[in-house]
Scaffold this active site. Structure first.
Site, PDB file in Angstrom:
ATOM      1  N   ASN A   1       0.864  -1.180   0.000  1.00 17.75           N
ATOM      2  CA  ASN A   1       0.000   0.000   0.000  1.00 17.75           C
ATOM      3  C   ASN A   1       0.901   1.230   0.000  1.00 17.75           C
ATOM      4  O   ASN A   1       1.508   1.560   1.009  1.00 17.75           O
ATOM      5  CB  ASN A   1      -0.907  -0.031   1.246  1.00 17.75           C
ATOM      6  CG  ASN A   1      -1.705   1.256   1.399  1.00 17.75           C
ATOM      7  OD1 ASN A   1      -1.790   2.069   0.479  1.00 17.75           O
ATOM      8  ND2 ASN A   1      -2.297   1.447   2.570  1.00 17.75           N
ATOM      9  N   TRP A   2       0.960   1.872  -1.143  1.00 17.29           N
ATOM     10  CA  TRP A   2       1.867   3.014  -1.267  1.00 17.29           C
ATOM     11  C   TRP A   2       1.357   4.273  -0.565  1.00 17.29           C
ATOM     12  O   TRP A   2       2.069   5.247  -0.429  1.00 17.29           O
ATOM     13  CB  TRP A   2       2.110   3.331  -2.751  1.00 17.29           C
ATOM     14  CG  TRP A   2       2.923   2.314  -3.470  1.00 17.29           C
ATOM     15  CD1 TRP A   2       3.512   1.200  -2.941  1.00 17.29           C
ATOM     16  CD2 TRP A   2       3.235   2.313  -4.866  1.00 17.29           C
ATOM     17  NE1 TRP A   2       4.173   0.506  -3.924  1.00 17.29           N
ATOM     18  CE2 TRP A   2       4.014   1.168  -5.123  1.00 17.29           C
ATOM     19  CE3 TRP A   2       2.929   3.165  -5.938  1.00 17.29           C
ATOM     20  CZ2 TRP A   2       4.505   0.863  -6.396  1.00 17.29           C
ATOM     21  CZ3 TRP A   2       3.403   2.862  -7.206  1.00 17.29           C
ATOM     22  CH2 TRP A   2       4.184   1.718  -7.418  1.00 17.29           C
ATOM     23  N   LYS A   3       0.075   4.264  -0.187  1.00 15.80           N
ATOM     24  CA  LYS A   3      -0.536   5.455   0.426  1.00 15.80           C
ATOM     25  C   LYS A   3      -0.312   6.653  -0.507  1.00 15.80           C
ATOM     26  O   LYS A   3      -0.370   6.485  -1.715  1.00 15.80           O
ATOM     27  CB  LYS A   3       0.010   5.674   1.845  1.00 15.80           C
ATOM     28  CG  LYS A   3      -0.090   4.395   2.678  1.00 15.80           C
ATOM     29  CD  LYS A   3       0.180   4.579   4.143  1.00 15.80           C
ATOM     30  CE  LYS A   3       0.024   3.242   4.854  1.00 15.80           C
ATOM     31  NZ  LYS A   3       0.180   3.341   6.306  1.00 15.80           N
TER      32      LYS A   3
ATOM     33  N   HIS B   1      -9.449   1.740   5.207  1.00 19.16           N
ATOM     34  CA  HIS B   1      -8.140   1.833   5.865  1.00 19.16           C
ATOM     35  C   HIS B   1      -8.271   2.762   7.080  1.00 19.16           C
ATOM     36  O   HIS B   1      -9.017   3.746   7.031  1.00 19.16           O
ATOM     37  CB  HIS B   1      -7.083   2.354   4.889  1.00 19.16           C
ATOM     38  CG  HIS B   1      -5.694   2.218   5.425  1.00 19.16           C
ATOM     39  ND1 HIS B   1      -5.165   3.085   6.361  1.00 19.16           N
ATOM     40  CD2 HIS B   1      -4.732   1.299   5.182  1.00 19.16           C
ATOM     41  CE1 HIS B   1      -3.937   2.700   6.661  1.00 19.16           C
ATOM     42  NE2 HIS B   1      -3.643   1.621   5.973  1.00 19.16           N
TER      43      HIS B   1
ATOM     44  N   GLU C   1      -6.490   5.030   8.155  1.00 17.10           N
ATOM     45  CA  GLU C   1      -6.186   6.439   7.877  1.00 17.10           C
ATOM     46  C   GLU C   1      -7.396   7.141   7.263  1.00 17.10           C
ATOM     47  O   GLU C   1      -7.633   8.326   7.494  1.00 17.10           O
ATOM     48  CB  GLU C   1      -4.955   6.533   6.952  1.00 17.10           C
ATOM     49  CG  GLU C   1      -3.680   6.213   7.725  1.00 17.10           C
ATOM     50  CD  GLU C   1      -2.567   5.603   6.894  1.00 17.10           C
ATOM     51  OE1 GLU C   1      -2.642   5.626   5.655  1.00 17.10           O
ATOM     52  OE2 GLU C   1      -1.614   5.067   7.503  1.00 17.10           O
TER      53      GLU C   1
ATOM     54  N   GLU D   1      -5.171  -4.579  10.723  1.00 16.09           N
ATOM     55  CA  GLU D   1      -4.087  -3.609  10.899  1.00 16.09           C
ATOM     56  C   GLU D   1      -4.272  -2.869  12.223  1.00 16.09           C
ATOM     57  O   GLU D   1      -5.025  -1.887  12.278  1.00 16.09           O
ATOM     58  CB  GLU D   1      -4.091  -2.604   9.750  1.00 16.09           C
ATOM     59  CG  GLU D   1      -3.926  -3.216   8.372  1.00 16.09           C
ATOM     60  CD  GLU D   1      -3.348  -2.217   7.379  1.00 16.09           C
ATOM     61  OE1 GLU D   1      -2.322  -2.542   6.770  1.00 16.09           O
ATOM     62  OE2 GLU D   1      -3.901  -1.116   7.230  1.00 16.09           O
TER      63      GLU D   1
ATOM     64  N   GLY E   1       3.006   2.332  10.759  1.00 20.35           N
ATOM     65  CA  GLY E   1       3.966   3.415  10.586  1.00 20.35           C
ATOM     66  C   GLY E   1       4.745   3.753  11.845  1.00 20.35           C
ATOM     67  O   GLY E   1       5.414   4.779  11.918  1.00 20.35           O
TER      68      GLY E   1
ATOM     69  N   SER F   1       3.810  -2.169  10.103  1.00 20.34           N
ATOM     70  CA  SER F   1       5.270  -2.263  10.219  1.00 20.34           C
ATOM     71  C   SER F   1       5.845  -3.607   9.753  1.00 20.34           C
ATOM     72  O   SER F   1       6.813  -4.107  10.324  1.00 20.34           O
ATOM     73  CB  SER F   1       5.721  -1.952  11.645  1.00 20.34           C
ATOM     74  OG  SER F   1       5.335  -0.626  12.003  1.00 20.34           O
TER      75      SER F   1
ATOM     76  N   GLY G   1       2.975  -1.094   4.214  1.00 18.48           N
ATOM     77  CA  GLY G   1       3.028   0.326   3.904  1.00 18.48           C
ATOM     78  C   GLY G   1       4.447   0.744   3.551  1.00 18.48           C
ATOM     79  O   GLY G   1       4.962   0.420   2.473  1.00 18.48           O
ATOM     80  N   GLY G   2       5.103   1.422   4.482  1.00 18.52           N
ATOM     81  CA  GLY G   2       6.431   2.009   4.253  1.00 18.52           C
ATOM     82  C   GLY G   2       7.430   1.131   3.523  1.00 18.52           C
ATOM     83  O   GLY G   2       8.076   1.572   2.565  1.00 18.52           O
TER      84      GLY G   2
END
Ligand code: 13P
Length: 248
Positions: free
Chosen positions: A9-11, A94, A96, A166, A172, A212, A233-234
């Site tokens: 997930n590149w966000k 999500h 966020e 999640e 993150g 993470s 993610g990251g």
């Protein structure tokens, strides 16, 4: 047999040019995997990435969609627009989006139905806050989120849905749930799916862990019995790390 699903997930990261470069850097190195690989990219890069992944086993996902096909919803993107590009999956709910854009269990549920009706597979996210975990409210909260998100869905549609657990405190933050903690909640989700939709649905549905995930911890997480994949993610933004995680 549930096929493991490794999704990045590149966000809100990567321009179109960067997205194209990323796909060119990973394509060759992941071509022999028997895992399902999904890239969840910003709207602006979907068409370009779709072109780059042609002839590969990489699947494409959006990160959100509107529940209506069209209308006066400035700034929103409809399922028809996404379908036309040829996406396979769409992340829905999500944390966020729930936290910063007022998504609720009700809008998540509408979006799940919209996606299914358009042949787009939803990746539905659920997760608790640290405060909820600390006061022992995780199971009740997750159960409610799952029930609300899947309201009105039938047992046959379950095979097209992916759930992603999640925990918000692990997103993150560098703080990962232990593989056992993640598996415990995911097994709980599966138990609830079984109660609502039956044994076959519970055995079919794929449930990912996200929070993470990185090359160093992916194999311990994926070794857990109920964990069918990861939503990264990251660490999914770096080609080398992503290749490593697909091929761990
Ligand atoms: P991180 O892997 O950066 O913690 O993000 C997880 C996530 O939110 C994936 O959807």
């Amino acid at each position: 047999m549930r096929i493991p699903i490794i999704a990045g997930n590149w966000k809100m990261h990567k321009t179109m040019e960067e997205a194209v470069q990323f796909v060119r850097q990973i394509r060759e190195d992941i071509k022999n995997t028997d895992r399902e690989v999904v890239l969840c990219v910003p709207y602006t890069s979907l068409a370009a990435v779709k072109k780059e992944i042609e002839g590969t086993n990489i699947k494409l996902a959006a990160q959100n969609l509107h529940w209506e096909d069209y209308g006066a919803f400035t700034g929103e993107i409809s399922p028809l627009m996404l379908k036309e590009i040829g996406i396979d999956y769409c992340i829905i709910g999500h944390s966020e989006r729930r936290q910063y854009f007022n998504e609720t269990d009700q809008t998540v549920n509408k979006k799940v139905h919209t996606a299914l009706n358009h042949g787009i597979r939803p990746i539905v996210c659920v997760g608790e806050t640290l405060e909820q975990r600390e006061r022992g409210a995780t199971q009740d909260w997750i159960k409610t989120q799952v029930i609300q998100a899947l309201k009105g869905v039938n047992a046959l549609q379950i095979k097209d849905i992916v759930l992603a657990y999640e925990p918000i405190w692990a997103i993150g933050t560098g703080e990962t749930a232990t593989p056992e903690q993640a598996n415990e909640v995911i097994a709980w989700i599966r138990k609830n799916i079984q109660e609502i939709f039956g044994v076959s649905a519970a055995e079919t549905i794929r449930i990912q862990y996200g929070g993470s995930v990185k090359p160093e911890n992916i194999s311990a997480i994926m070794a857990q019995k109920d964990i069918d994949g990861v939503l990264i993610g990251g660490a999914s933004l770096k080609p080398d790390d992503f290749i490593q995680m697909v091929n761990f």
